[in-house]
Design an enzyme around this catalytic site. Sequence first.
Site, mmCIF file in Angstrom:
data_model
loop_
_atom_site.group_PDB
_atom_site.id
_atom_site.type_symbol
_atom_site.label_atom_id
_atom_site.label_comp_id
_atom_site.label_asym_id
_atom_site.label_seq_id
_atom_site.Cartn_x
_atom_site.Cartn_y
_atom_site.Cartn_z
ATOM 1 N N HIS A 1 1.726 6.912 -0.688
ATOM 2 C CA HIS A 1 0.848 6.133 0.183
ATOM 3 C C HIS A 1 -0.506 5.971 -0.506
ATOM 4 C CE1 HIS A 1 -1.652 4.993 3.585
ATOM 5 N NE2 HIS A 1 -0.533 4.685 4.219
ATOM 6 N N HIS B 1 0.797 -1.230 0.000
ATOM 7 C CA HIS B 1 0.000 0.000 0.000
ATOM 8 C C HIS B 1 0.831 1.282 0.000
ATOM 9 C CE1 HIS B 1 0.922 0.107 4.268
ATOM 10 N NE2 HIS B 1 0.457 1.336 4.285
#
Length: 173
Positions: free
Chosen positions: A91, A76
């Site tokens: 992110h 992620h």
Amino acid sequence: MFKNLFRRGQADAAGDDSQEITILAPVDGEVVPLEDVEDPMFSQKMLGDGLAVRPTSDTIVAPVSGTLTQIFPTGHAAGITTRQGIEVLIHVGIDTVELKGEGFTKLVEQGAQVEAGTPLIRLDLDKLGKTAKSLVTPVIITNMDKVEQLTRSTDQSVDAATSWLLKIVPQKK
């Protein structure tokens, strides 16, 4: 939490540290001011400064050339350190660590040398659209103490590896 992710000294220190660094969009999408991201870690710039992108494509690419100093096991998030020592965190989404990697496929390994535009993470947009709180993707400079000047794009939408998102002038040593 993220500020100490990057191992110092891995980036190549060669070159002119005062040279402007262009950080490209890591994904196609709509530009979102960091202050509008629905997570105080990003919106209050606790991790650093930057911009975010609401993705419209399924591949996260390196927004800058450097060393992939961090890629989370869950896929992620990733961090790249430029040769000038600027640390860039990508992110994907908000609270996406909770998905434990579901919907993310890592395409590179930590420690790899990447060029701007190198595919890093593939997203399963169908799955993530149903399970993620948000896919807004902050692009953060985590070591702002090394930045003399930061310029943000004023574009409303960006194309991965083509449109610039941020321009950085590093501090002179």
